[in-house]
Design a protein around this motif. Structure first.
Motif, PDB file in Angstrom:
ATOM      1  N   GLY A  26     -50.403 -48.584 -44.573  1.00 41.83           N
ATOM      2  CA  GLY A  26     -50.722 -49.930 -44.085  1.00 41.83           C
ATOM      3  C   GLY A  26     -51.585 -50.706 -45.058  1.00 41.83           C
ATOM      4  O   GLY A  26     -51.394 -51.902 -45.264  1.00 41.83           O
ATOM      5  N   ALA A  27     -52.539 -50.008 -45.685  1.00 43.09           N
ATOM      6  CA  ALA A  27     -53.408 -50.669 -46.666  1.00 43.09           C
ATOM      7  C   ALA A  27     -52.603 -51.127 -47.884  1.00 43.09           C
ATOM      8  O   ALA A  27     -52.959 -52.105 -48.533  1.00 43.09           O
ATOM      9  CB  ALA A  27     -54.530 -49.724 -47.096  1.00 43.09           C
ATOM     10  N   CYS A  28     -51.526 -50.421 -48.196  1.00 38.95           N
ATOM     11  CA  CYS A  28     -50.639 -50.844 -49.289  1.00 38.95           C
ATOM     12  C   CYS A  28     -49.702 -51.954 -48.827  1.00 38.95           C
ATOM     13  O   CYS A  28     -49.359 -52.844 -49.607  1.00 38.95           O
ATOM     14  CB  CYS A  28     -49.815 -49.664 -49.803  1.00 38.95           C
ATOM     15  N   TRP A  29     -49.271 -51.901 -47.577  1.00 40.07           N
ATOM     16  CA  TRP A  29     -48.276 -52.841 -47.067  1.00 40.07           C
ATOM     17  C   TRP A  29     -48.843 -54.255 -46.894  1.00 40.07           C
ATOM     18  O   TRP A  29     -48.162 -55.234 -47.187  1.00 40.07           O
ATOM     19  CB  TRP A  29     -47.712 -52.327 -45.743  1.00 40.07           C
ATOM     20  N   LEU A  30     -50.083 -54.372 -46.435  1.00 46.15           N
ATOM     21  CA  LEU A  30     -50.648 -55.706 -46.208  1.00 46.15           C
ATOM     22  C   LEU A  30     -50.679 -56.566 -47.469  1.00 46.15           C
ATOM     23  O   LEU A  30     -50.249 -57.718 -47.437  1.00 46.15           O
ATOM     24  CB  LEU A  30     -52.031 -55.603 -45.562  1.00 46.15           C
ATOM     25  N   TRP A  57     -46.164 -55.059 -56.544  1.00 41.99           N
ATOM     26  CA  TRP A  57     -45.386 -54.773 -55.334  1.00 41.99           C
ATOM     27  C   TRP A  57     -44.763 -53.378 -55.428  1.00 41.99           C
ATOM     28  O   TRP A  57     -44.855 -52.585 -54.497  1.00 41.99           O
ATOM     29  CB  TRP A  57     -44.336 -55.866 -55.184  1.00 41.99           C
ATOM     30  N   VAL A  58     -44.152 -53.077 -56.558  1.00 39.76           N
ATOM     31  CA  VAL A  58     -43.533 -51.760 -56.762  1.00 39.76           C
ATOM     32  C   VAL A  58     -44.608 -50.675 -56.790  1.00 39.76           C
ATOM     33  O   VAL A  58     -44.450 -49.617 -56.171  1.00 39.76           O
ATOM     34  CB  VAL A  58     -42.694 -51.740 -58.059  1.00 39.76           C
ATOM     35  N   ALA A  59     -45.704 -50.927 -57.489  1.00 35.27           N
ATOM     36  CA  ALA A  59     -46.776 -49.923 -57.584  1.00 35.27           C
ATOM     37  C   ALA A  59     -47.360 -49.600 -56.210  1.00 35.27           C
ATOM     38  O   ALA A  59     -47.671 -48.439 -55.921  1.00 35.27           O
ATOM     39  CB  ALA A  59     -47.870 -50.414 -58.523  1.00 35.27           C
ATOM     40  N   LEU A  60     -47.499 -50.595 -55.359  1.00 36.86           N
ATOM     41  CA  LEU A  60     -48.007 -50.348 -54.009  1.00 36.86           C
ATOM     42  C   LEU A  60     -46.965 -49.663 -53.128  1.00 36.86           C
ATOM     43  O   LEU A  60     -47.310 -48.965 -52.171  1.00 36.86           O
ATOM     44  CB  LEU A  60     -48.452 -51.663 -53.358  1.00 36.86           C
ATOM     45  N   GLY A  61     -45.713 -49.853 -53.441  1.00 35.56           N
ATOM     46  CA  GLY A  61     -44.651 -49.240 -52.651  1.00 35.56           C
ATOM     47  C   GLY A  61     -44.588 -47.732 -52.793  1.00 35.56           C
ATOM     48  O   GLY A  61     -44.251 -47.026 -51.836  1.00 35.56           O
ATOM     49  N   PHE A  62     -44.917 -47.198 -53.965  1.00 29.96           N
ATOM     50  CA  PHE A  62     -44.840 -45.755 -54.167  1.00 29.96           C
ATOM     51  C   PHE A  62     -45.798 -44.979 -53.261  1.00 29.96           C
ATOM     52  O   PHE A  62     -45.359 -44.053 -52.566  1.00 29.96           O
ATOM     53  CB  PHE A  62     -45.058 -45.390 -55.639  1.00 29.96           C
ATOM     54  N   PRO A  63     -47.099 -45.292 -53.233  1.00 30.28           N
ATOM     55  CA  PRO A  63     -47.973 -44.520 -52.330  1.00 30.28           C
ATOM     56  C   PRO A  63     -47.650 -44.777 -50.856  1.00 30.28           C
ATOM     57  O   PRO A  63     -47.752 -43.863 -50.034  1.00 30.28           O
ATOM     58  CB  PRO A  63     -49.383 -44.983 -52.683  1.00 30.28           C
ATOM     59  N   ALA A  64     -47.231 -45.981 -50.521  1.00 32.74           N
ATOM     60  CA  ALA A  64     -46.894 -46.276 -49.124  1.00 32.74           C
ATOM     61  C   ALA A  64     -45.679 -45.463 -48.686  1.00 32.74           C
ATOM     62  O   ALA A  64     -45.702 -44.797 -47.645  1.00 32.74           O
ATOM     63  CB  ALA A  64     -46.636 -47.770 -48.946  1.00 32.74           C
ATOM     64  N   PHE A  65     -44.615 -45.500 -49.474  1.00 33.07           N
ATOM     65  CA  PHE A  65     -43.401 -44.771 -49.118  1.00 33.07           C
ATOM     66  C   PHE A  65     -43.639 -43.266 -49.144  1.00 33.07           C
ATOM     67  O   PHE A  65     -43.233 -42.537 -48.233  1.00 33.07           O
ATOM     68  CB  PHE A  65     -42.256 -45.164 -50.049  1.00 33.07           C
TER      69      PHE A  65
END
Length: 121
Positions: free
Chosen positions: A54-58, A98-106
């Motif tokens: 969630g912290a990455c998604w916001l 956006w891509v960098a935040l997607g890796f830890p979130a996914f």
């Protein structure tokens, strides 16, 4: 790019946002119905990873909105040109973030899924 970014924002609004609310509520209900204690280590780890996602998604939401707006402006300025040269350099910076935040979130959500299924001791 303008069309795709518009649909990405819509998908997050229509699919991801409701899931962000429903998933923990349904998970807590299933935890209670299954008789699992809230103190289970796999559950606290799941909730921590869910919070990380969630912290990455916001910030991703904010980035997507800005990228959508920049793509629309570039499309209006280019009047149908097929290259992406009209996109601001900031668009590509946002895309990398956006891509960098997607890796830890996914990755975090994959581990949450595994924890929910396997419930390790």
């Amino acid at each position: 790019m303008a069309v795709v970014t518009r649909w990405v924002v819509r998908a997050d609004t229509w699919i991801t946002a409701p899931a962000v609310v429903f998933q923990p509520l349904s998970g807590l209900y299933m935890m209670h119905a299954g008789g699992y204690p809230p103190s289970a280590s796999w559950l606290s780890m799941s909730l921590s990873l869910y919070a990380l996602a969630g912290a990455c998604w916001l910030p991703v939401l904010w980035l997507q909105w800005r990228m959508r707006d920049m793509a629309v402006q570039a499309a209006q300025a280019s009047r149908g040109a097929t290259d992406t040269g009209g996109l601001a350099p900031r668009y590509w910076l946002y895309e990398r973030i956006w891509v960098a935040l997607g890796f830890p979130a996914f990755g975090g959500l994959l581990v949450v899924y595994w924890l929910m299924v396997s419930k390790p001791a």
